[in-house]
Design a protein around this motif. Structure first.
Motif, PDB file in Angstrom:
ATOM      1  N   PRO A   1      78.196 -54.253 -66.586  1.00  0.00           N
ATOM      2  CA  PRO A   1      76.772 -54.472 -66.331  1.00  0.00           C
ATOM      3  C   PRO A   1      76.202 -55.620 -67.160  1.00  0.00           C
ATOM      4  O   PRO A   1      76.583 -55.812 -68.325  1.00  0.00           O
ATOM      5  CB  PRO A   1      76.143 -53.133 -66.727  1.00  0.00           C
ATOM      6  CG  PRO A   1      77.240 -52.135 -66.557  1.00  0.00           C
ATOM      7  CD  PRO A   1      78.509 -52.851 -66.920  1.00  0.00           C
ATOM      8  N   ALA A   2      75.296 -56.346 -66.554  1.00  0.00           N
ATOM      9  CA  ALA A   2      74.739 -57.542 -67.203  1.00  0.00           C
ATOM     10  C   ALA A   2      74.092 -57.222 -68.539  1.00  0.00           C
ATOM     11  O   ALA A   2      74.214 -57.985 -69.509  1.00  0.00           O
ATOM     12  CB  ALA A   2      73.736 -58.213 -66.263  1.00  0.00           C
ATOM     13  N   ALA A   3      73.394 -56.097 -68.629  1.00  0.00           N
ATOM     14  CA  ALA A   3      72.723 -55.743 -69.888  1.00  0.00           C
ATOM     15  C   ALA A   3      73.737 -55.544 -71.007  1.00  0.00           C
ATOM     16  O   ALA A   3      73.488 -55.911 -72.160  1.00  0.00           O
ATOM     17  CB  ALA A   3      71.896 -54.475 -69.692  1.00  0.00           C
ATOM     18  N   THR A   4      74.887 -54.976 -70.683  1.00  0.00           N
ATOM     19  CA  THR A   4      75.934 -54.759 -71.687  1.00  0.00           C
ATOM     20  C   THR A   4      76.585 -56.068 -72.095  1.00  0.00           C
ATOM     21  O   THR A   4      76.984 -56.234 -73.253  1.00  0.00           O
ATOM     22  CB  THR A   4      76.995 -53.788 -71.127  1.00  0.00           C
ATOM     23  OG1 THR A   4      76.355 -52.583 -70.735  1.00  0.00           O
ATOM     24  CG2 THR A   4      78.052 -53.483 -72.165  1.00  0.00           C
ATOM     25  N   ARG A   5      76.702 -56.997 -71.158  1.00  0.00           N
ATOM     26  CA  ARG A   5      77.369 -58.273 -71.458  1.00  0.00           C
ATOM     27  C   ARG A   5      76.629 -59.086 -72.509  1.00  0.00           C
ATOM     28  O   ARG A   5      77.216 -59.972 -73.128  1.00  0.00           O
ATOM     29  CB  ARG A   5      77.498 -59.119 -70.182  1.00  0.00           C
ATOM     30  CG  ARG A   5      78.419 -58.532 -69.131  1.00  0.00           C
ATOM     31  CD  ARG A   5      78.878 -59.591 -68.160  1.00  0.00           C
ATOM     32  NE  ARG A   5      77.800 -60.273 -67.464  1.00  0.00           N
ATOM     33  CZ  ARG A   5      77.366 -59.966 -66.245  1.00  0.00           C
ATOM     34  NH1 ARG A   5      77.908 -58.938 -65.589  1.00  0.00           N
ATOM     35  NH2 ARG A   5      76.406 -60.656 -65.677  1.00  0.00           N
ATOM     36  N   ARG A   6      75.354 -58.790 -72.708  1.00  0.00           N
ATOM     37  CA  ARG A   6      74.563 -59.593 -73.649  1.00  0.00           C
ATOM     38  C   ARG A   6      74.817 -59.212 -75.104  1.00  0.00           C
ATOM     39  O   ARG A   6      74.299 -59.858 -76.005  1.00  0.00           O
ATOM     40  CB  ARG A   6      73.073 -59.462 -73.319  1.00  0.00           C
ATOM     41  CG  ARG A   6      72.678 -60.153 -72.027  1.00  0.00           C
ATOM     42  CD  ARG A   6      71.166 -60.268 -71.899  1.00  0.00           C
ATOM     43  NE  ARG A   6      70.548 -59.007 -71.530  1.00  0.00           N
ATOM     44  CZ  ARG A   6      70.317 -58.630 -70.275  1.00  0.00           C
ATOM     45  NH1 ARG A   6      70.663 -59.419 -69.271  1.00  0.00           N
ATOM     46  NH2 ARG A   6      69.741 -57.467 -70.021  1.00  0.00           N
ATOM     47  N   HIS A   7      75.614 -58.183 -75.345  1.00  0.00           N
ATOM     48  CA  HIS A   7      75.842 -57.718 -76.716  1.00  0.00           C
ATOM     49  C   HIS A   7      77.336 -57.493 -76.955  1.00  0.00           C
ATOM     50  O   HIS A   7      78.083 -57.220 -76.025  1.00  0.00           O
ATOM     51  CB  HIS A   7      75.084 -56.405 -76.970  1.00  0.00           C
ATOM     52  CG  HIS A   7      73.631 -56.461 -76.622  1.00  0.00           C
ATOM     53  ND1 HIS A   7      72.695 -57.064 -77.434  1.00  0.00           N
ATOM     54  CD2 HIS A   7      72.963 -56.013 -75.517  1.00  0.00           C
ATOM     55  CE1 HIS A   7      71.512 -56.975 -76.869  1.00  0.00           C
ATOM     56  NE2 HIS A   7      71.638 -56.349 -75.701  1.00  0.00           N
ATOM     57  N   GLY A   8      77.748 -57.608 -78.212  1.00  0.00           N
ATOM     58  CA  GLY A   8      79.095 -57.195 -78.595  1.00  0.00           C
ATOM     59  C   GLY A   8      80.195 -58.198 -78.356  1.00  0.00           C
ATOM     60  O   GLY A   8      81.367 -57.820 -78.289  1.00  0.00           O
ATOM     61  N   GLY A   9      79.876 -59.462 -78.227  1.00  0.00           N
ATOM     62  CA  GLY A   9      80.920 -60.470 -78.075  1.00  0.00           C
ATOM     63  C   GLY A   9      81.391 -60.599 -76.645  1.00  0.00           C
ATOM     64  O   GLY A   9      80.755 -60.119 -75.694  1.00  0.00           O
ATOM     65  N   HIS A  10      82.532 -61.256 -76.470  1.00  0.00           N
ATOM     66  CA  HIS A  10      83.048 -61.527 -75.131  1.00  0.00           C
ATOM     67  C   HIS A  10      83.349 -60.214 -74.407  1.00  0.00           C
ATOM     68  O   HIS A  10      84.015 -59.327 -74.961  1.00  0.00           O
ATOM     69  CB  HIS A  10      84.318 -62.368 -75.227  1.00  0.00           C
ATOM     70  CG  HIS A  10      84.697 -63.032 -73.944  1.00  0.00           C
ATOM     71  ND1 HIS A  10      85.159 -62.316 -72.853  1.00  0.00           N
ATOM     72  CD2 HIS A  10      84.671 -64.335 -73.561  1.00  0.00           C
ATOM     73  CE1 HIS A  10      85.414 -63.151 -71.858  1.00  0.00           C
ATOM     74  NE2 HIS A  10      85.125 -64.384 -72.260  1.00  0.00           N
TER      75      HIS A  10
END
Length: 326
Positions: free
Chosen positions: A205-214
């Protein structure tokens, strides 16, 4: 691991936590009247830790293990000035007991594990370990044997692939990623790290991709562990290394992800406590701890991370054998 380059343009190897490794192993590796001290570098890599240990201890015999034949060749060149005191062996570290037996070494005084993927393997694009560089999906530490990441990605059933991503990568979206891989491989087999990284990115999900590195880092970790059987090797190797330690010998382990670190922690903890049954009023003779814990999962300092950013996730554990094993 490394973060800089040499004057020739080759990666300049910066061993992780070198000063702490030397300080922890040093008391066990000094000159002794009966024999030369013996140390095992179970994950030789580019030989930075091994070179420093040999330089610091002029009478030390060092056994270096690595499953990567390219790493062994480079370390052989690096350690050439110490060749008379070095045994380099192409082997996974869980073969340590067999190697020591072949060399006629019943016990050792120091063991070092620097677990996980090496800098050389990450930096050579063609090995397929890095999601940031396009390369074939290989990920084998020993390129002479075993399955490749491409075989895992293209051949595992969706439930099995999801299990690998969940258990070895601690990936929340393991099933979504496995299903996305299945959709893509129906059209054509996957062979590219860049292709896989994009599939993973799109599945999260896009919201998750914004955090935690690659977003692909957990998937790549999981595939690498599966391809190389890393956790099974660690489960077998750490107890064997502890058994091989002479009284007064020391072990140092550098781990970079929680799954490996947990295995190391438990193996040391089992031998660092009194084994008297808890319902007995007094300790049993000979049931005292076999190990003394020297470092219990400490991390790098800010200066160490500044020198080598790849050390940021490292956890260091160390112990000394204080009593012969049962």
């Amino acid at each position: 691991m490394d973060t800089t380059t040499s004057p020739t343009g080759e990666p300049a190897h910066v061993p992780v936590l070198l000063e702490r490794v030397l300080a922890l192993l040093g008391p066990a590796l000094g000159e002794r009247p009966d024999r030369a001290a013996v140390a095992v570098d179970a994950t030789l890599g580019l030989g930075g830790h091994a070179e420093a240990l040999l330089a610091a201890h002029p009478h030390l015999t060092l056994v270096g293990l690595d499953r990567d034949q390219d790493a062994l060749a480079r370390s052989r060149d690096r350690l050439a000035p110490y060749a008379s005191r070095v045994h380099l062996v192409h082997a996974v570290y869980d073969r340590m007991p067999e190697v020591l037996d072949e060399l006629g070494l019943p016990a050792v005084d120091g063991v070092l594990f620097d677990l996980g993927v090496s800098s050389m393997q990450l930096d050579v694009a063609g090995r397929g370990f890095a999601y940031a560089q396009d390369a074939p999906l290989d990920m084998r530490m020993d390129q002479s044997t075993g399955i490749t990441a491409a075989e895992v990605v293209n051949g595992y059933a969706v439930p099995d692939l999801a299990r690998v991503l969940r258990e070895f990568g601690e990936e929340r979206f393991a099933l979504r990623i496995a299903q996305a891989i299945e959709r893509e491989r129906r059209a054509a087999p996957l062979h590219s790290t860049a292709q896989l990284a994009e599939i993973v990115r799109s599945a999260i999900p896009a919201a998750t991709r914004r955090h935690g590195g690659h977003p692909a880092k957990r998937t790549f970790q999981a595939l690498r562990i599966e391809v190389n059987g890393e956790l099974d090797a660690v489960r077998n190797a750490i107890p064997a290394a502890l058994d091989a330690l002479a009284v007064g010998g020391r072990i140092v382990v550098l781990a970079y992800q929680s799954l490996e670190d947990r295995i190391v922690k438990r193996a040391i903890a089992r031998l660092a406590v009194d084994s008297t049954p808890p319902d007995l009023p007094v300790p049993l003779p000979g049931a005292g701890p076999e190990l003394r814990v020297l470092a219990n999962g400490s991390g790098p300092s800010a200066d160490e991370v500044g020198t080598n950013p790849r050390a940021a996730s490292v956890r260091l554990r160390a112990a000394e054998r204080i009593k012969a094993g049962a």
